[in-house]
Structure formats: C-alpha cells, structure tokens
Design a protein around this motif. Structure first.
Motif, mmCIF file in Angstrom:
data_model
loop_
_atom_site.group_PDB
_atom_site.id
_atom_site.type_symbol
_atom_site.label_atom_id
_atom_site.label_comp_id
_atom_site.label_asym_id
_atom_site.label_seq_id
_atom_site.Cartn_x
_atom_site.Cartn_y
_atom_site.Cartn_z
ATOM 1 N N UNK A 1 0.857 -1.191 0.000
ATOM 2 C CA UNK A 1 0.000 0.000 0.000
ATOM 3 C C UNK A 1 0.891 1.238 0.000
ATOM 4 N N UNK A 2 0.719 2.111 -0.989
ATOM 5 C CA UNK A 2 1.567 3.294 -1.106
ATOM 6 C C UNK A 2 1.136 4.430 -0.180
ATOM 7 N N UNK A 3 -0.094 4.384 0.332
ATOM 8 C CA UNK A 3 -0.564 5.471 1.193
ATOM 9 C C UNK A 3 0.305 5.653 2.438
ATOM 10 N N UNK A 4 0.566 4.609 3.232
ATOM 11 C CA UNK A 4 1.427 4.818 4.404
ATOM 12 C C UNK A 4 2.857 5.197 4.034
ATOM 13 N N UNK A 5 3.321 4.758 2.861
ATOM 14 C CA UNK A 5 4.664 5.140 2.415
ATOM 15 C C UNK A 5 4.723 6.649 2.182
ATOM 16 N N UNK A 6 3.697 7.171 1.506
ATOM 17 C CA UNK A 6 3.631 8.612 1.236
ATOM 18 C C UNK A 6 3.496 9.393 2.535
ATOM 19 N N UNK A 7 2.664 8.912 3.453
ATOM 20 C CA UNK A 7 2.469 9.620 4.720
ATOM 21 C C UNK A 7 3.769 9.715 5.512
ATOM 22 N N UNK A 8 4.578 8.668 5.440
ATOM 23 C CA UNK A 8 5.847 8.679 6.154
ATOM 24 C C UNK A 8 6.855 9.591 5.468
ATOM 25 N N UNK A 9 6.809 9.616 4.133
ATOM 26 C CA UNK A 9 7.785 10.410 3.368
ATOM 27 C C UNK A 9 7.436 11.889 3.353
ATOM 28 N N UNK B 1 3.531 15.033 -6.780
ATOM 29 C CA UNK B 1 4.640 14.356 -7.457
ATOM 30 C C UNK B 1 4.650 14.592 -8.969
ATOM 31 N N UNK B 2 3.821 15.527 -9.426
ATOM 32 C CA UNK B 2 3.754 15.879 -10.853
ATOM 33 C C UNK B 2 3.427 14.673 -11.733
ATOM 34 N N UNK B 3 2.458 13.875 -11.295
ATOM 35 C CA UNK B 3 1.995 12.719 -12.058
ATOM 36 C C UNK B 3 0.611 13.028 -12.614
ATOM 37 N N UNK B 4 0.449 12.871 -13.905
ATOM 38 C CA UNK B 4 -0.819 13.192 -14.558
ATOM 39 C C UNK B 4 -1.771 12.003 -14.513
ATOM 40 N N UNK C 1 -5.349 12.638 -0.213
ATOM 41 C CA UNK C 1 -6.154 12.131 -1.325
ATOM 42 C C UNK C 1 -5.235 11.812 -2.497
ATOM 43 N N UNK C 2 -5.618 10.821 -3.291
ATOM 44 C CA UNK C 2 -4.781 10.415 -4.419
ATOM 45 C C UNK C 2 -4.517 11.589 -5.356
ATOM 46 N N UNK C 3 -5.544 12.380 -5.643
ATOM 47 C CA UNK C 3 -5.372 13.513 -6.558
ATOM 48 C C UNK C 3 -4.339 14.502 -6.032
ATOM 49 N N UNK C 4 -4.373 14.757 -4.730
ATOM 50 C CA UNK C 4 -3.416 15.688 -4.115
ATOM 51 C C UNK C 4 -1.994 15.157 -4.223
ATOM 52 N N UNK C 5 -1.823 13.870 -3.958
ATOM 53 C CA UNK C 5 -0.496 13.255 -3.987
ATOM 54 C C UNK C 5 0.053 13.202 -5.402
ATOM 55 N N UNK C 6 -0.790 12.870 -6.360
ATOM 56 C CA UNK C 6 -0.329 12.819 -7.756
ATOM 57 C C UNK C 6 0.117 14.199 -8.211
ATOM 58 N N UNK C 7 -0.639 15.216 -7.821
ATOM 59 C CA UNK C 7 -0.257 16.579 -8.174
ATOM 60 C C UNK C 7 1.066 16.962 -7.504
ATOM 61 N N UNK D 1 2.821 4.806 -11.599
ATOM 62 C CA UNK D 1 3.825 5.860 -11.759
ATOM 63 C C UNK D 1 4.266 6.398 -10.397
ATOM 64 N N UNK D 2 3.325 6.457 -9.460
ATOM 65 C CA UNK D 2 3.667 6.897 -8.106
ATOM 66 C C UNK D 2 4.635 5.915 -7.450
ATOM 67 N N UNK D 3 4.426 4.622 -7.667
ATOM 68 C CA UNK D 3 5.344 3.615 -7.134
ATOM 69 C C UNK D 3 6.766 3.871 -7.602
ATOM 70 N N UNK D 4 6.929 4.066 -8.909
ATOM 71 C CA UNK D 4 8.277 4.270 -9.456
ATOM 72 C C UNK D 4 8.885 5.580 -8.961
#
Length: 298
Positions: free
Chosen positions: A242-250, A266-269, A258-264, A285-288
């Motif tokens: 699950x990438x959510x806890x990874x993002x929260x820690x980073x 990291x500049x992911x369309x 929210x996914x939309x906020x995180x993608x924005x 793309x977020x994983x990579x």
C-alpha cells in the motif's frame, strides 16, 4: 460543512477519510460532501473504528443549525426541544454500550499488512514485478455494496505496459453520486459489463504472481476478497504494498492524502480520475517515483 474527530482509531480508517475530507489537525477532519456520502462515510467509521472513538458534527435544519453523532462511550446525543445536546453518561449506562470492531474484510487485510510491515517497504528482485490495482464500487461497505469496475496495469518493459479493465454487471442500482464521480451508469454495466466471477478469474490470471500495489489498498482488497468469497473462488495470496502509508511517512506536511493531491504533488498526470484503469496507471507511476526517491527499497 462537516467535521469529524477521531481518537485511537486504526491508521487505515484515517487513510479512508483523507479521500473525502481534509485533515486540518491530527484526528480532525473537515469536508463538504453530500448527505449520502456523509452517511456512508460515517457507517464506515463506525464499522472500522476498532477500540477508538469518533464524533461527527454537520449542518442541518434545526435550532442550532447542526447535528451531532458520536461513538464516545461516555456520551450520548439527546434531543432537547430540537436542540442536540451531548449528555454525559454514568458508568452503569456506559457498560451497556456496543463495542465496535472491524469487519471481516478489514480484519483479513489488517492481518496481512501487519505481517508484511517493516520500517521501510522493501521488495526483493524476485518480486520486483508489480501490478497496480484499483476498483470502483457502488459504495464504501464491502458487505453491502458491489464492485462496478476493476482496473489493473503492469509494466512489461521500459516502453510497454499491459492493462486490464472490466466493467462488472450488478444486481442493484448505481447511485447517482457514484455515476457523477465515475461516469458509470447501470445501463453501461448491462451493455458492456461481465459477471463478477468472470472478471475475478481473468484478474487472477492477469496478476499471476506479481506483487499487488495500490493507494489505500485496503479499500480495494476488502471489496475484492469479499467478491472472491461471494463467487466461491480462491483468494489470491500475492504480496501487497500500500503506497498510502509510504507517502504519509515520506511527506508529513501535505494538506491531505487524497490520491489527486499526492499525484499533483509528485507531478503525475491522471487523465481520468475515478476511472479504475486510469487511477491504476497513475498509482504505478507513483510507485516508481517513490522508488526513485528511495522511499521504497528494492
């Protein structure tokens, strides 16, 4: 305006709420959604709260202009001539309260995630083959609502991707709010949808032995595992991430997760938000991106 406060609740529940509300302070969520979504989210809070507590305040047409709901064991919401009041209960009254717990699907996923949890997510070279997964549903409760679409994508090589997308026939109406969000109608499902049994068999083949990734993956897996049990198919036992806890820690200082906020961030369309395949592609793309930044080790 809706305000929800949480104390001592599972991290997965906090992750669910960040899809719809903004966390303005630890455990305090503010948002503005329809009454239907509000009630569905509250149902999910109650079902997945574990031993924690929650209180919700929202606008309504009464003397004060707001209403209160709470799971706090020491309090009860009472109506006093149209005015909602929080009544403090004595220990005798409290002893009769129902203890809220996890749904079976949540328990299943929680056990798997605890077993796989480590200080920093790590995938071995033999498991560096990923499938990004996302589902769209008729609601938030896997015990009551149904999957209406499944999207998945995997990387074949540096330039080629393989994708999976199925619309699922359902035996119930698709709520208007879900149609507005996803663009999926009951008529579309009747015309282009396949049975859940077929979709899950084909999904299992597509996933094979890959590590399944997602964003707030617990939500997607809870519906999928419920679906596998419903059609009497063997549930996949793939590794998950699950990438959510990874993002929260980073990223500890983002306004919401929210996914939309995180993608924005990291500049992911994401060309089609709330489309299962498009969300799955963006999540891959977020994983990579997280791997590139060293947040996930290989």
């Amino acid at each position: 305006m809706i305000v929800i406060t949480l104390t001592k609740v599972p991290a997965s529940l906090r992750g669910d709420l960040t899809k719809w509300y903004q966390e303005i302070q630890t455990g305090v969520y503010v948002g503005n959604v329809s009454a239907r979504i509000r009630d569905l989210l509250w149902d999910r809070v109650v079902q997945n709260i574990g031993n924690g507590e929650a209180t919700m305040v929202y606008n309504t047409n009464n003397e004060l202009g707001y209403q209160i709901k709470t799971t706090r064991k020491m309090y009860k919401v009472v109506d006093f001539d149209g005015i909602p009041l929080m009544m403090h209960l004595n220990s005798t009254a409290v002893s009769g309260f129902e203890k809220h717990g996890f749904s079976n699907a949540a328990k299943f996923h929680r056990a798997r995630m605890v077993a796989q949890k480590s200080e920093k997510p790590r995938v071995t070279k033999t498991n560096s083959y990923f499938v990004s997964l996302d589902v769209e549903t008729t609601g938030l409760n896997p015990d009551k609502n149904q999957i209406i679409s499944i999207g998945a994508v995997k990387k074949i090589n540096d330039k080629k991707y393989d994708s999976f997308y199925r619309l699922i026939k359902v035996d119930t109406a698709v709520p208007k709010t879900i149609t507005e969000l996803t663009g999926i109608t009951l008529e579309l499902l009747k015309k282009e949808g396949v049975t859940l049994d077929r979709a899950l068999r084909e999904l299992t083949e597509f996933i094979s032995s890959a590590t399944i990734i997602g964003y707030n993956l617990q939500f997607d897996l809870s519906f999928l595992m419920s679906g596998y049990r419903f059609v009497n198919l063997k549930e996949p036992d793939n590794e998950t991430l699950d990438l959510l806890p990874v993002v929260k820690k980073a990223e500890k200082f983002i306004d919401n997760y929210r996914l939309a906020t995180i993608l924005d961030f990291y500049n992911i369309k994401n060309s089609k938000p709330h489309n299962a395949l498009s969300d799955a592609k963006a999540t891959l793309q977020l994983l990579y991106k997280l791997m590139e930044n060293g947040n996930i080790k290989v």
